[in-house]
Design a protein around this motif. Structure first.
Motif, PDB file in Angstrom:
ATOM      1  N   GLU A 292       0.810  -1.222   0.000  1.00 43.56           N
ATOM      2  CA  GLU A 292       0.000   0.000   0.000  1.00 43.56           C
ATOM      3  C   GLU A 292       0.842   1.269   0.000  1.00 43.56           C
ATOM      4  O   GLU A 292       0.473   2.257  -0.638  1.00 43.56           O
ATOM      5  CB  GLU A 292      -0.910  -0.015   1.228  1.00 43.56           C
ATOM      6  CG  GLU A 292      -1.963   1.064   1.250  1.00 43.56           C
ATOM      7  CD  GLU A 292      -2.918   0.895   2.423  1.00 43.56           C
ATOM      8  OE1 GLU A 292      -2.885   1.720   3.346  1.00 43.56           O
ATOM      9  OE2 GLU A 292      -3.681  -0.086   2.413  1.00 43.56           O
ATOM     10  N   TYR A 341      -0.971   1.697  -5.923  1.00 45.68           N
ATOM     11  CA  TYR A 341      -2.210   1.777  -5.140  1.00 45.68           C
ATOM     12  C   TYR A 341      -3.211   2.709  -5.823  1.00 45.68           C
ATOM     13  O   TYR A 341      -4.381   2.360  -6.037  1.00 45.68           O
ATOM     14  CB  TYR A 341      -1.868   2.268  -3.735  1.00 45.68           C
ATOM     15  CG  TYR A 341      -3.031   2.448  -2.800  1.00 45.68           C
ATOM     16  CD1 TYR A 341      -3.677   1.351  -2.249  1.00 45.68           C
ATOM     17  CD2 TYR A 341      -3.470   3.731  -2.456  1.00 45.68           C
ATOM     18  CE1 TYR A 341      -4.747   1.526  -1.376  1.00 45.68           C
ATOM     19  CE2 TYR A 341      -4.532   3.915  -1.592  1.00 45.68           C
ATOM     20  CZ  TYR A 341      -5.169   2.803  -1.046  1.00 45.68           C
ATOM     21  OH  TYR A 341      -6.231   2.972  -0.193  1.00 45.68           O
ATOM     22  N   GLU A 342      -2.751   3.900  -6.206  1.00 40.41           N
ATOM     23  CA  GLU A 342      -3.637   4.859  -6.856  1.00 40.41           C
ATOM     24  C   GLU A 342      -4.021   4.402  -8.258  1.00 40.41           C
ATOM     25  O   GLU A 342      -5.162   4.596  -8.696  1.00 40.41           O
ATOM     26  CB  GLU A 342      -2.960   6.229  -6.908  1.00 40.41           C
ATOM     27  CG  GLU A 342      -2.780   6.872  -5.532  1.00 40.41           C
ATOM     28  CD  GLU A 342      -2.045   8.192  -5.595  1.00 40.41           C
ATOM     29  OE1 GLU A 342      -1.402   8.458  -6.644  1.00 40.41           O
ATOM     30  OE2 GLU A 342      -2.091   8.959  -4.615  1.00 40.41           O
ATOM     31  N   PHE A 344      -4.348   1.327  -9.358  1.00 38.14           N
ATOM     32  CA  PHE A 344      -5.325   0.233  -9.320  1.00 38.14           C
ATOM     33  C   PHE A 344      -6.713   0.767  -8.977  1.00 38.14           C
ATOM     34  O   PHE A 344      -7.722   0.320  -9.538  1.00 38.14           O
ATOM     35  CB  PHE A 344      -4.882  -0.820  -8.315  1.00 38.14           C
ATOM     36  CG  PHE A 344      -5.734  -2.063  -8.336  1.00 38.14           C
ATOM     37  CD1 PHE A 344      -6.004  -2.724  -9.519  1.00 38.14           C
ATOM     38  CD2 PHE A 344      -6.270  -2.576  -7.166  1.00 38.14           C
ATOM     39  CE1 PHE A 344      -6.790  -3.869  -9.552  1.00 38.14           C
ATOM     40  CE2 PHE A 344      -7.058  -3.721  -7.179  1.00 38.14           C
ATOM     41  CZ  PHE A 344      -7.316  -4.365  -8.380  1.00 38.14           C
ATOM     42  N   LYS A 345      -6.780   1.726  -8.069  1.00 41.05           N
ATOM     43  CA  LYS A 345      -8.075   2.335  -7.753  1.00 41.05           C
ATOM     44  C   LYS A 345      -8.679   2.993  -9.001  1.00 41.05           C
ATOM     45  O   LYS A 345      -9.872   2.840  -9.287  1.00 41.05           O
ATOM     46  CB  LYS A 345      -7.929   3.383  -6.644  1.00 41.05           C
ATOM     47  CG  LYS A 345      -7.785   2.803  -5.251  1.00 41.05           C
ATOM     48  CD  LYS A 345      -8.122   3.837  -4.186  1.00 41.05           C
ATOM     49  CE  LYS A 345      -7.261   5.072  -4.282  1.00 41.05           C
ATOM     50  NZ  LYS A 345      -7.548   6.045  -3.191  1.00 41.05           N
ATOM     51  N   ALA A 346      -7.860   3.703  -9.728  1.00 37.59           N
ATOM     52  CA  ALA A 346      -8.344   4.373 -10.934  1.00 37.59           C
ATOM     53  C   ALA A 346      -8.767   3.362 -11.998  1.00 37.59           C
ATOM     54  O   ALA A 346      -9.764   3.552 -12.693  1.00 37.59           O
ATOM     55  CB  ALA A 346      -7.259   5.306 -11.487  1.00 37.59           C
ATOM     56  N   LYS A 348      -9.837   0.291 -11.487  1.00 38.87           N
ATOM     57  CA  LYS A 348     -11.092  -0.350 -11.061  1.00 38.87           C
ATOM     58  C   LYS A 348     -12.277   0.564 -11.365  1.00 38.87           C
ATOM     59  O   LYS A 348     -13.340   0.098 -11.801  1.00 38.87           O
ATOM     60  CB  LYS A 348     -11.035  -0.674  -9.572  1.00 38.87           C
ATOM     61  CG  LYS A 348     -10.133  -1.850  -9.232  1.00 38.87           C
ATOM     62  CD  LYS A 348      -9.994  -2.051  -7.740  1.00 38.87           C
ATOM     63  CE  LYS A 348     -11.280  -2.514  -7.108  1.00 38.87           C
ATOM     64  NZ  LYS A 348     -11.104  -2.810  -5.662  1.00 38.87           N
ATOM     65  N   LYS A 349     -12.109   1.853 -11.148  1.00 36.74           N
ATOM     66  CA  LYS A 349     -13.176   2.811 -11.430  1.00 36.74           C
ATOM     67  C   LYS A 349     -13.487   2.829 -12.925  1.00 36.74           C
ATOM     68  O   LYS A 349     -14.649   2.811 -13.344  1.00 36.74           O
ATOM     69  CB  LYS A 349     -12.756   4.203 -10.955  1.00 36.74           C
ATOM     70  CG  LYS A 349     -13.819   5.292 -11.135  1.00 36.74           C
ATOM     71  CD  LYS A 349     -13.343   6.586 -10.490  1.00 36.74           C
ATOM     72  CE  LYS A 349     -14.407   7.685 -10.571  1.00 36.74           C
ATOM     73  NZ  LYS A 349     -14.585   8.153 -11.952  1.00 36.74           N
ATOM     74  N   TYR A 352     -15.301  -0.309 -14.013  1.00 28.67           N
ATOM     75  CA  TYR A 352     -16.711  -0.264 -13.622  1.00 28.67           C
ATOM     76  C   TYR A 352     -17.499   0.621 -14.587  1.00 28.67           C
ATOM     77  O   TYR A 352     -18.611   0.278 -15.004  1.00 28.67           O
ATOM     78  CB  TYR A 352     -16.827   0.263 -12.195  1.00 28.67           C
ATOM     79  CG  TYR A 352     -18.247   0.435 -11.712  1.00 28.67           C
ATOM     80  CD1 TYR A 352     -18.991  -0.663 -11.279  1.00 28.67           C
ATOM     81  CD2 TYR A 352     -18.844   1.691 -11.696  1.00 28.67           C
ATOM     82  CE1 TYR A 352     -20.306  -0.503 -10.852  1.00 28.67           C
ATOM     83  CE2 TYR A 352     -20.153   1.862 -11.267  1.00 28.67           C
ATOM     84  CZ  TYR A 352     -20.875   0.761 -10.840  1.00 28.67           C
ATOM     85  OH  TYR A 352     -22.175   0.912 -10.428  1.00 28.67           O
ATOM     86  N   PHE A 405      -3.190   5.332 -15.834  1.00 31.05           N
ATOM     87  CA  PHE A 405      -3.507   5.076 -14.426  1.00 31.05           C
ATOM     88  C   PHE A 405      -2.249   5.137 -13.555  1.00 31.05           C
ATOM     89  O   PHE A 405      -2.244   5.739 -12.487  1.00 31.05           O
ATOM     90  CB  PHE A 405      -4.155   3.694 -14.274  1.00 31.05           C
ATOM     91  CG  PHE A 405      -5.408   3.511 -15.074  1.00 31.05           C
ATOM     92  CD1 PHE A 405      -6.479   4.394 -14.926  1.00 31.05           C
ATOM     93  CD2 PHE A 405      -5.538   2.476 -15.977  1.00 31.05           C
ATOM     94  CE1 PHE A 405      -7.636   4.236 -15.650  1.00 31.05           C
ATOM     95  CE2 PHE A 405      -6.687   2.310 -16.716  1.00 31.05           C
ATOM     96  CZ  PHE A 405      -7.750   3.182 -16.553  1.00 31.05           C
ATOM     97  N   TYR A 406      -1.191   4.501 -14.027  1.00 32.71           N
ATOM     98  CA  TYR A 406       0.029   4.392 -13.220  1.00 32.71           C
ATOM     99  C   TYR A 406       0.928   5.584 -13.489  1.00 32.71           C
ATOM    100  O   TYR A 406       1.384   5.793 -14.620  1.00 32.71           O
ATOM    101  CB  TYR A 406       0.735   3.083 -13.542  1.00 32.71           C
ATOM    102  CG  TYR A 406       2.025   2.862 -12.770  1.00 32.71           C
ATOM    103  CD1 TYR A 406       2.101   3.113 -11.390  1.00 32.71           C
ATOM    104  CD2 TYR A 406       3.163   2.400 -13.407  1.00 32.71           C
ATOM    105  CE1 TYR A 406       3.271   2.908 -10.688  1.00 32.71           C
ATOM    106  CE2 TYR A 406       4.340   2.177 -12.713  1.00 32.71           C
ATOM    107  CZ  TYR A 406       4.391   2.442 -11.362  1.00 32.71           C
ATOM    108  OH  TYR A 406       5.556   2.235 -10.657  1.00 32.71           O
TER     109      TYR A 406
END
Length: 442
Positions: A292, A341-342, A344-346, A348-349, A352, A405-406
């Motif tokens: 994390e 971490y950031e 992967f969050k982006a 996933k968003k 979706y 994203f990364y």
């Protein structure tokens, strides 16, 4: 034997206190208001008068078995329970046949399966026709992540409800009920009572089991924290006058590592170990810190964290605790990055938001002639064989604009990663321009 007495509504006088204090209605269940309180999904199900199959996922001692039994009672279903630890195919067949006969007689069956994750995949598949046809309403209980331990087909036919670890307020409520039932107070100082709640670690049954030992002490004896540790033969958490709690301490450890302070991190680690914290809980948190807060800035950190967990598993206390300390120092002194971490969050968003877009045709597999005729795999370039080891091809869905994203910050190992990504971005842009010029010329 307790189950037989419980079925008749009578418990033997020597039944464990946890059994004697089992809630008799859903309103008496503590710590799960998000499911059972007003507006909670299980509460709504009861109010609608129809139960659906569900998986109750949560730690030990949080009320999974009790909730299942009370659900059957509230909905007027016949309650039938089996355990995956002790049951086999023959037991399942008997349960399903009994449920089928009840259904023919107009009686619904709630089949409670404890430790359902212990059934193998084939056995889990055996539930499907009976769940689909409504012969049984399945309520499975598990302490393991259903996503990994249960068949997708079974999960798709069930709602997964997550039970929370009992917090201090819920645990203290259980102790108060125990005191009322026994008609006497526990012989604990306020600090010792708080320490006992910490020792329970969210497990209501274990809390009541410990309290039985204390109720048997001679009248007039009052225990402080050390006295409690002596009676229970366990290390009690060392709570100081400010009563810092479990989550405050683990937060202090995590933030000291994140803040690159190995000395403070070691102090909080020692505080938690001295207080009786489960070292494997700390090991799990250390692994979380590695992915994390450090990530690609020091990819070795995840290996160090997992090695510390394995070392503790192998050596135990006290020797294995040194491996945790070594991991904490490594992580605290490592460069930090939340890039992955950031990212992967982006991602996933975006996943979706974009739904089920297909990959571009050139990277789809083409094992059949039909697929090839549809253009699957056409124009695919094997990057290692290109002159620069980079094709610049598009790997996002055709209907989706390219996203970044990364975004590495350039700390530690990510400095080299960032340089490569920047170079590839320039090459991709140049190739896009060249491709546009070629297309215009054609």
């Amino acid at each position: 034997m307790t189950d037989l007495f419980e079925a008749s509504g009578i418990l033997p006088p020597d039944a464990p206190l946890a059994d004697r204090l089992r809630p008799r209605t859903l309103d008496e269940v503590v710590g799960q208001d998000h499911l059972l309180g007003p507006g909670g999904p299980i509460r709504r199900m009861i109010e609608a008068g129809r139960l659906g199959s569900m998986i109750l996922w949560g730690p030990p001692g949080t009320g999974k078995t009790t909730i299942a039994r009370l659900l059957a009672q509230a909905a007027g279903y016949e309650y039938q329970a089996i355990s995956a630890v002790f049951s086999g195919v023959a037991d399942l067949k008997k349960a399903f046949e009994a449920a089928r006969m009840r259904r023919a007689a107009g009686q619904s069956t709630l089949l409670f399966v404890d430790e359902i994750h212990r059934f193998n995949r084939a056995q889990q598949d055996g539930f499907l026709p009976f769940v689909e046809s409504g012969v049984v309403t399945l309520v499975g209980a598990t302490t393991e992540n259903p996503s990994f331990e249960l068949n997708g087909a079974l999960l798709s036919r069930s709602q997964v409800y997550v039970l929370k670890r009992l917090d201090d307020a819920a645990l203290d409520q259980l102790l108060s009920r125990a005191e009322a039932h026994m008609d006497k107070a526990l012989p604990l100082s306020p600090e010792a009572r708080q320490a006992m709640l910490a020792l329970a670690d969210g497990d209501g049954r274990y809390l009541l089991t410990m309290s039985e030992v204390l109720f048997d002490l001679p009248e007039g004896e009052m225990l402080d924290v050390q006295g409690l540790a002596g009676v229970l033969q366990r290390r009690a958490p060392a709570y100081d006058k400010s009563r810092e709690e479990h989550y405050n301490l683990i937060s202090a450890l995590h933030k000291s590592v994140r803040g690159s302070d190995p000395d403070a991190a070691l102090y909080w680690l020692a505080r938690m170990l001295n207080g009786g914290e489960d070292p494997l809980y700390l090991a799990r948190r250390i692994v979380r810190m590695a992915v994390e807060d450090i990530g690609e800035a020091d990819p070795l950190s995840i290996l160090v964290a997992n090695a510390a967990k394995d070392t503790y598993d192998f050596l135990g206390s006290p020797e294995g605790e040194l491996a945790l300390a070594q991991a904490v120092v490594h992580l605290a002194t490592a460069p930090k990055s939340v890039g992955v971490y950031e990212a992967f969050k982006a991602a996933k968003k975006a996943a979706y938001e974009t739904g089920s877009l297909m990959p571009p045709a050139h990277i789809r597999n083409a094992p059949t002639k039909l697929m090839k005729s549809l253009g699957y795999g056409k124009g695919y370039q094997y990057d290692p064989d290109t002159p620069e080891g980079f094709s610049g091809a598009n790997f996002f869905p055709d209907e989706m604009e390219r996203r970044t994203f990364y975004k590495p910050k350039g700390e530690g190992h990510e400095e080299k990663v960032k340089a490569r990504l920047d170079r590839w971005a320039e090459m991709r842009a140049r190739m896009a321009v060249d491709g546009a010029v070629d297309a215009a010329g054609d």
